[in-house]
Motif scaffolding. Structure first.
Motif, short mmCIF file in Angstrom:
data_model
loop_
_atom_site.label_atom_id
_atom_site.label_comp_id
_atom_site.label_asym_id
_atom_site.label_seq_id
_atom_site.Cartn_x
_atom_site.Cartn_y
_atom_site.Cartn_z
N SER A 118 0.89 -1.02 0.06
CA SER A 118 -0.41 -0.36 -0.33
C SER A 118 0.54 1.16 0.20
O SER A 118 2.09 1.17 0.24
CB SER A 118 -0.75 0.11 1.20
OG SER A 118 -0.21 -0.28 2.64
N GLY A 119 0.45 2.31 -0.19
CA GLY A 119 0.97 3.98 -0.29
C GLY A 119 0.92 4.86 1.16
O GLY A 119 -0.32 3.95 1.46
N TYR A 120 1.72 5.01 1.67
CA TYR A 120 1.19 6.25 3.03
C TYR A 120 1.16 7.18 2.22
O TYR A 120 2.40 8.31 1.89
CB TYR A 120 2.11 5.71 3.67
CG TYR A 120 2.58 4.58 4.16
CD1 TYR A 120 1.56 3.59 4.27
CD2 TYR A 120 3.61 3.49 3.35
CE1 TYR A 120 1.61 2.17 4.93
CE2 TYR A 120 4.14 2.81 3.79
CZ TYR A 120 3.29 1.63 3.79
OH TYR A 120 2.86 0.16 4.02
N PHE A 121 0.27 8.07 2.54
CA PHE A 121 0.54 9.92 2.31
C PHE A 121 0.23 10.51 4.02
O PHE A 121 -1.06 10.63 4.83
CB PHE A 121 -0.66 10.09 1.50
CG PHE A 121 -0.34 11.50 0.70
CD1 PHE A 121 0.30 11.38 0.13
CD2 PHE A 121 -0.99 12.57 1.16
CE1 PHE A 121 -0.06 12.66 -0.87
CE2 PHE A 121 -0.93 13.60 0.88
CZ PHE A 121 -0.03 14.12 -0.12
N GLN A 122 0.87 11.01 4.22
CA GLN A 122 0.68 12.28 5.27
C GLN A 122 -0.20 13.23 5.09
O GLN A 122 0.04 14.07 4.02
CB GLN A 122 2.29 12.65 5.78
CG GLN A 122 1.64 13.36 7.18
CD GLN A 122 3.22 13.61 7.97
OE1 GLN A 122 3.59 12.82 8.13
NE2 GLN A 122 3.66 14.97 8.28
N LEU A 123 -0.72 13.77 5.61
CA LEU A 123 -2.56 14.66 5.02
C LEU A 123 -1.58 15.81 5.51
O LEU A 123 -0.65 16.64 5.92
CB LEU A 123 -3.47 15.37 6.03
CG LEU A 123 -4.58 14.32 5.77
CD1 LEU A 123 -5.72 14.06 7.11
CD2 LEU A 123 -4.75 14.14 4.85
#
Length: 360
Positions: free
Chosen positions: A40-45
């Motif tokens: 999966s991919g990770y993205f910080q708001l």
């Protein structure tokens, strides 16, 4: 027996991932955590939001892919894929954050699909969003050799107080139409029927064969009059315009946009009412903007009625913003300064959710 004999080449899949790795990384924003290859991919708001609202959208490219596959030209359909998703998310006022793709094919052709991903990454850069990853499915027997299909998924963000939901639109607001780059990615089933079956096209093909054209797929290389010397394929494969950066910049510059509509399948009559409030309609003047020549050619070659043309194609308007009357001319000039052709095409009136005036 093994997986390769069944038609799935795992090693080719690994090679494909390595070929596109640098393309994917070229789209990354500071909020992206990790790299390509995980589950999966990770993205910080992003920071600075008090009440962030996430906005999602998904879409595909449709049968426009058949033209790209006929012409072995795959570097623009990825832009279409991104555009169809990010422009939808944009209508709520959201900034696209990240994008995922799903790519399915009968047999993985790394060179072909790398071109597709190159288009996707270009689209992401134009929209300012990160390509977080995706899925490449090799499905032997499901697709013919050389065929593939695409789907895209986008997530954006908007401050809750800035979310556009139709409640901001007022009677009297002016509709500013932003020009399309042609047919974009809708109506291609009708386009292909016209090109495959119309007597006008049959005559053009006979002339082309007299000049040495033999392959029926080369019908897309025919150059009808009125298209500025371009072939049908060149005009029809022009990618969907991505409106994200000029729209977001306009809002930051103080232009008070009350509503937005992405003009896709169903044209102006179906899409423009989707951004209105209750008891509202839009009055349009179809003579107020320039309709690209490809639409005139399609209408004549296919003997398509005016009503069907407006109900199928964008007819030269790819996106519409609704603004207060006092900002109408300022808005038009602002987009023109951003090299986006813009026209004052109508205004919001009392009504029941219709577009009136297109057919006289």
């Amino acid at each position: 027996m093994d997986y390769r004999e069944a038609g799935v080449d795992v090693e080719a899949g690994r090679d494909f991932v390595e070929r596109i790795r640098s393309l994917v990384q070229s789209t990354h924003r500071p909020e992206v955590l990790g790299g390509l290859g995980g589950f999966s991919g990770y993205f910080q708001l992003p920071v600075g939001y008090r009440e962030p609202v996430l906005v999602s959208g998904t879409d595909g490219v449709g049968t426009k892919l058949k033209i790209a596959q006929d012409l072995n030209c795959h570097n623009t359909v990825g832009i279409d894929l991104v555009a169809m998703c990010v422009n939808d998310v944009l209508t709520s006022g959201a900034e696209p954050l990240f994008f995922l793709d799903y790519l399915a094919t009968g047999k993985l052709n790394s060179e072909q699909l790398t071109q597709v991903v190159a288009g996707i990454t270009q689209g992401c850069r134009l929209a300012g969003c990160a390509l977080m990853g995706g899925e490449t499915a090799e499905m032997p027997g499901f697709y013919q050799p050389g065929e593939y299909d695409l789907a895209g998924f986008c997530v954006g963000i908007v401050e809750k107080s800035q979310l556009l939901d139709g409640s901001q639109v007022q009677v009297g607001d002016v509709a500013i139409g932003l020009a399309s780059q042609g047919v974009h990615s809708n109506g291609f089933s009708l386009v292909r029927k016209i090109v495959n079956e119309s007597p006008v096209m049959t005559q053009l093909l006979e002339q082309a064969r007299g000049e040495g054209v033999e392959d029926s797929a080369q019908r897309w290389q025919v150059r009808p009059e009125g298209l500025a010397g371009q072939s049908l394929g060149e005009v029809l494969l022009s990618p969907t315009q991505i409106y994200v950066k000029p729209i977001l910049d306009a809002r930051r510059a103080g232009i008070n946009i009350h509503g937005m509509a992405h003009i896709t399948g169903g044209g102006l009559p179906e899409n423009l009412p989707r951004c209105l409030g209750a008891n509202q309609s839009v009055q349009l003047d179809p003579n107020s903007w320039v309709i690209p020549p490809i639409f005139q050619w399609l209408a004549e070659a296919g003997e398509v009625s005016v009503q069907s043309m407006f109900n199928t194609f964008n007819m030269g308007i790819g996106f519409v913003v609704l603004v207060p009357p006092a900002q109408a001319e300022e808005t038009r000039q602002w987009f023109e300064a951003q090299e986006v052709a813009a026209y004052i095409i109508g205004n919001v009136i009392e009504g029941t959710g219709e577009v009136v005036g297109l057919l006289g």
